[in-house]
Motif scaffolding. Structure first.
Motif, PDB file in Angstrom:
ATOM      1  N   LEU A 151       0.658  -1.536  -0.080  1.00 18.51           N
ATOM      2  CA  LEU A 151       0.054  -0.484   0.145  1.00 18.51           C
ATOM      3  C   LEU A 151       0.936   1.554  -0.333  1.00 18.51           C
ATOM      4  O   LEU A 151       0.443   2.587  -0.706  1.00 18.51           O
ATOM      5  N   LYS A 152       1.648   1.129   0.424  1.00 19.97           N
ATOM      6  CA  LYS A 152       2.643   2.259   0.709  1.00 19.97           C
ATOM      7  C   LYS A 152       3.430   2.621  -0.618  1.00 19.97           C
ATOM      8  O   LYS A 152       3.498   3.778  -1.034  1.00 19.97           O
ATOM      9  N   SER A 153       3.613   1.595  -1.636  1.00 15.69           N
ATOM     10  CA  SER A 153       4.135   2.227  -2.390  1.00 15.69           C
ATOM     11  C   SER A 153       3.380   2.575  -3.503  1.00 15.69           C
ATOM     12  O   SER A 153       4.078   3.299  -4.548  1.00 15.69           O
ATOM     13  N   ASN A 155       1.727   5.558  -3.077  1.00 14.88           N
ATOM     14  CA  ASN A 155       3.077   6.859  -2.963  1.00 14.88           C
ATOM     15  C   ASN A 155       1.416   7.931  -2.795  1.00 14.88           C
ATOM     16  O   ASN A 155       1.453   8.946  -3.728  1.00 14.88           O
ATOM     17  N   THR A 156      -0.098   7.403  -2.362  1.00 17.39           N
ATOM     18  CA  THR A 156      -0.829   8.406  -2.785  1.00 17.39           C
ATOM     19  C   THR A 156      -1.969   8.008  -1.209  1.00 17.39           C
ATOM     20  O   THR A 156      -1.511   7.037  -0.656  1.00 17.39           O
ATOM     21  N   PRO A 157      -2.337   8.682  -0.725  1.00 14.14           N
ATOM     22  CA  PRO A 157      -3.947   8.844   0.157  1.00 14.14           C
ATOM     23  C   PRO A 157      -4.287   6.971   0.412  1.00 14.14           C
ATOM     24  O   PRO A 157      -4.436   6.736  -1.015  1.00 14.14           O
ATOM     25  N   VAL A 158      -4.462   6.386   1.142  1.00 14.87           N
ATOM     26  CA  VAL A 158      -4.597   4.898   1.611  1.00 14.87           C
ATOM     27  C   VAL A 158      -6.868   5.369   2.036  1.00 14.87           C
ATOM     28  O   VAL A 158      -6.289   5.566   3.484  1.00 14.87           O
ATOM     29  N   TYR A 159      -7.356   5.134   1.593  1.00 18.35           N
ATOM     30  CA  TYR A 159      -8.593   5.008   2.743  1.00 18.35           C
ATOM     31  C   TYR A 159      -8.936   3.908   3.176  1.00 18.35           C
ATOM     32  O   TYR A 159      -9.923   2.819   2.402  1.00 18.35           O
ATOM     33  N   GLY A 176       1.605   6.334   8.405  1.00 23.05           N
ATOM     34  CA  GLY A 176       1.980   7.059   8.863  1.00 23.05           C
ATOM     35  C   GLY A 176       0.432   7.782   8.027  1.00 23.05           C
ATOM     36  O   GLY A 176      -0.503   7.346   8.184  1.00 23.05           O
ATOM     37  N   PRO A 177       1.077   9.315   7.478  1.00 24.60           N
ATOM     38  CA  PRO A 177      -0.364  10.413   7.243  1.00 24.60           C
ATOM     39  C   PRO A 177      -0.896   9.809   5.724  1.00 24.60           C
ATOM     40  O   PRO A 177      -1.812  10.203   5.611  1.00 24.60           O
ATOM     41  N   GLN A 178      -0.484   8.928   5.136  1.00 20.59           N
ATOM     42  CA  GLN A 178      -1.224   8.426   3.959  1.00 20.59           C
ATOM     43  C   GLN A 178      -1.901   7.329   4.313  1.00 20.59           C
ATOM     44  O   GLN A 178      -3.156   7.458   3.448  1.00 20.59           O
ATOM     45  N   ALA A 179      -1.974   6.869   5.360  1.00 18.91           N
ATOM     46  CA  ALA A 179      -3.445   6.458   5.867  1.00 18.91           C
ATOM     47  C   ALA A 179      -4.585   7.142   5.856  1.00 18.91           C
ATOM     48  O   ALA A 179      -4.237   7.932   6.665  1.00 18.91           O
ATOM     49  N   ARG A 180      -5.649   6.932   5.500  1.00 20.00           N
ATOM     50  CA  ARG A 180      -7.704   7.820   6.152  1.00 20.00           C
ATOM     51  C   ARG A 180      -8.377   6.666   5.931  1.00 20.00           C
ATOM     52  O   ARG A 180      -8.170   5.980   5.754  1.00 20.00           O
ATOM     53  N   PHE A 181      -8.940   7.453   6.967  1.00 20.66           N
ATOM     54  CA  PHE A 181      -9.738   6.758   7.457  1.00 20.66           C
ATOM     55  C   PHE A 181     -11.581   7.362   7.138  1.00 20.66           C
ATOM     56  O   PHE A 181     -11.254   8.123   7.711  1.00 20.66           O
ATOM     57  N   LEU A 182     -12.014   6.482   6.589  1.00 19.41           N
ATOM     58  CA  LEU A 182     -13.092   6.592   6.947  1.00 19.41           C
ATOM     59  C   LEU A 182     -14.848   7.230   7.657  1.00 19.41           C
ATOM     60  O   LEU A 182     -13.594   5.873   8.944  1.00 19.41           O
ATOM     61  N   PRO A 183     -15.587   7.045   7.999  1.00 23.38           N
ATOM     62  CA  PRO A 183     -15.990   7.788   8.943  1.00 23.38           C
ATOM     63  C   PRO A 183     -16.883   6.523   9.773  1.00 23.38           C
ATOM     64  O   PRO A 183     -17.093   5.401   8.999  1.00 23.38           O
ATOM     65  N   PRO A 184     -16.628   5.596  10.929  1.00 26.45           N
ATOM     66  CA  PRO A 184     -17.131   4.894  11.377  1.00 26.45           C
ATOM     67  C   PRO A 184     -18.542   4.313  10.812  1.00 26.45           C
ATOM     68  O   PRO A 184     -18.115   2.774  10.567  1.00 26.45           O
ATOM     69  N   PRO A 185     -19.644   4.993  10.817  1.00 24.01           N
ATOM     70  CA  PRO A 185     -20.570   4.022   9.752  1.00 24.01           C
ATOM     71  C   PRO A 185     -20.002   3.284   8.305  1.00 24.01           C
ATOM     72  O   PRO A 185     -20.500   2.151   8.105  1.00 24.01           O
ATOM     73  N   ALA A 186     -19.175   3.727   7.885  1.00 26.99           N
ATOM     74  CA  ALA A 186     -18.835   3.142   6.950  1.00 26.99           C
ATOM     75  C   ALA A 186     -17.844   1.676   6.829  1.00 26.99           C
ATOM     76  O   ALA A 186     -17.308   1.574   5.853  1.00 26.99           O
ATOM     77  N   ASN A 187     -17.789   1.265   8.067  1.00 25.31           N
ATOM     78  CA  ASN A 187     -16.663   0.416   8.339  1.00 25.31           C
ATOM     79  C   ASN A 187     -17.737  -0.815   8.271  1.00 25.31           C
ATOM     80  O   ASN A 187     -17.034  -1.528   8.248  1.00 25.31           O
ATOM     81  N   LEU A 188     -19.202  -0.220   7.903  1.00 21.55           N
ATOM     82  CA  LEU A 188     -20.355  -2.151   8.074  1.00 21.55           C
ATOM     83  C   LEU A 188     -20.416  -2.261   6.758  1.00 21.55           C
ATOM     84  O   LEU A 188     -21.415  -0.953   6.738  1.00 21.55           O
ATOM     85  N   SER A 189     -21.068  -3.153   6.690  1.00 17.25           N
ATOM     86  CA  SER A 189     -21.623  -3.376   5.580  1.00 17.25           C
ATOM     87  C   SER A 189     -22.587  -3.321   5.154  1.00 17.25           C
ATOM     88  O   SER A 189     -23.188  -3.823   6.771  1.00 17.25           O
ATOM     89  N   ARG A 190     -24.002  -3.160   4.455  1.00 16.47           N
ATOM     90  CA  ARG A 190     -24.781  -2.868   4.136  1.00 16.47           C
ATOM     91  C   ARG A 190     -25.029  -3.064   3.130  1.00 16.47           C
ATOM     92  O   ARG A 190     -25.165  -3.322   2.512  1.00 16.47           O
ATOM     93  N   ALA A 191     -26.725  -3.072   3.126  1.00 17.56           N
ATOM     94  CA  ALA A 191     -27.554  -4.013   2.127  1.00 17.56           C
ATOM     95  C   ALA A 191     -27.974  -2.956   0.851  1.00 17.56           C
ATOM     96  O   ALA A 191     -27.978  -3.681  -0.367  1.00 17.56           O
TER      97      ALA A 191
END
Length: 228
Positions: A151-153, A155-159, A176-191
Motif C-alpha cells: 500500500l505504501k508503494s 505513494n498516494t492516500p489510502v482510505y 503515517g499520513p498516507q493512511a486515511r480512515f472513513l467515518p465509522p458508519p462506513a466500516n459496516l457492510s450494508r444492503a
C-alpha cells in the motif's frame, strides 16, 4: 427497477430495496443474532413496510463474500429460495465491492478490510474513476503487516474502511499520513450498496445461474479443510 439487496457476510444483517436510483427502505442490525433467525423476518418486514409483495420486485441481489462462511451460506440460501419461488433474476455482489461503495467519491485509493480470522484480512484495492468504482487488485486474504508495504508503494492516500480497521489500527498507522480512515458508519457492510450494484448488474447483463452461484470464498471452509 425495484431490487431487493441482502447482506449477511459479516455480523451485520441487512436488507434494502432500491427503485431506480432511489433508496426506498433499508433495515440494518449490527448484532450477533444468528442470521438464520433474522433474515427472513427482516425481508418480510421490509416488504410489509413498503407495501410491496415479492412479485413486485424486478430482481434480487445478495452479498457473495468473502466473509463469514456461515453467514454467506445463510444469505445465499435465503435469497436463492426467494428467487426460485418468485422467478425473479438474482445476482451475487462481492462484499468488498459493496463495502468500498460506502466511500462514494473519495479521492485516492480505497482499501476495504474485513476480518478473516487467522490474523488475516480480506481485501482488494479500489478507486473511483469518472463516477465508477473500479477494482484495481484481486480479492485476497492477507496478513495486514504484509499488506502495508504494498500500500505504501502507491505513494498516494489510502482510505480504509471495514470491520478490519479497528483490530489492526496500529498496523495501518505504520503508513503515517498516507493512511486515511472513513467515518465509522462506513466500516459496516450494508444492503443498500448490494441493491444498487445489483440493479446495475441486472440492467447491463444477464443474471447469475442459480445452480452455479456460490459464495466467494478466498480460502477453504472449515468443512473443506477437515475433509482433506
Amino acid at each position: 427497477m425495484l431490487v431487493l439487496g441482502v447482506e449477511s457476510a459479516t455480523q451485520v444483517a441487512a436488507a434494502a430495496i432500491v427503485q431506480d436510483k432511489q433508496l426506498v427502505a433499508e433495515l440494518f442490525f449490527n448484532t450477533r443474532k444468528n442470521h438464520s433467525q433474522r433474515l427472513l423476518p427482516m425481508i418480510a418486514a421490509l416488504l410489509a413496510e413498503t407495501g410491496l409483495e415479492p412479485a413486485d420486485l424486478d430482481g434480487l441481489a445478495v452479498s457473495l463474500g468473502p466473509g463469514s462462511f456461515t453467514g454467506l451460506r445463510i444469505g445465499l440460501a435465503t435469497v436463492k429460495g426467494l428467487a426460485q419461488a418468485t422467478g425473479k433474476p438474482l445476482v451475487g455482489i462481492p462484499t468488498l465491492d459493496a463495502l468500498a461503495f460506502n466511500s462514494w467519491g473519495v479521492p485516492g485509493l480505497i482499501c476495504p478490510v474485513l476480518q478473516a480470522r487467522r490474523q488475516e484480512v480480506y481485501t482488494a484495492l479500489f478507486r473511483w474513476q469518472e463516477g465508477e468504482l473500479c477494482r484495481l487488485t484481486p480479492y485476497q486474504a492477507i496478513d495486514p503487516v504484509s499488506l502495508v508495504p504494498s500500500l505504501k508503494s502507491y505513494n498516494t492516500p489510502v482510505y480504509f474502511c471495514g470491520d478490519g480497521v479497528a483490530p489492526y489500527w496500529e498496523v495501518w498507522q505504520q503508513m503515517g499520513p498516507q493512511a486515511r480512515f472513513l467515518p465509522p458508519p462506513a466500516n459496516l457492510s450494508r444492503a443498500a450498496p448490494i441493491a444498487i450494484l445489483g440493479r446495475k448488474r441486472l440492467q447491463t447483463g444477464p443474471p447469475d445461474d442459480l445452480s452455479q452461484l456460490k459464495p466467494l470464498y478466498l480460502r477453504p471452509s472449515p468443512a473443506e479443510r477437515q475433509s482433506r
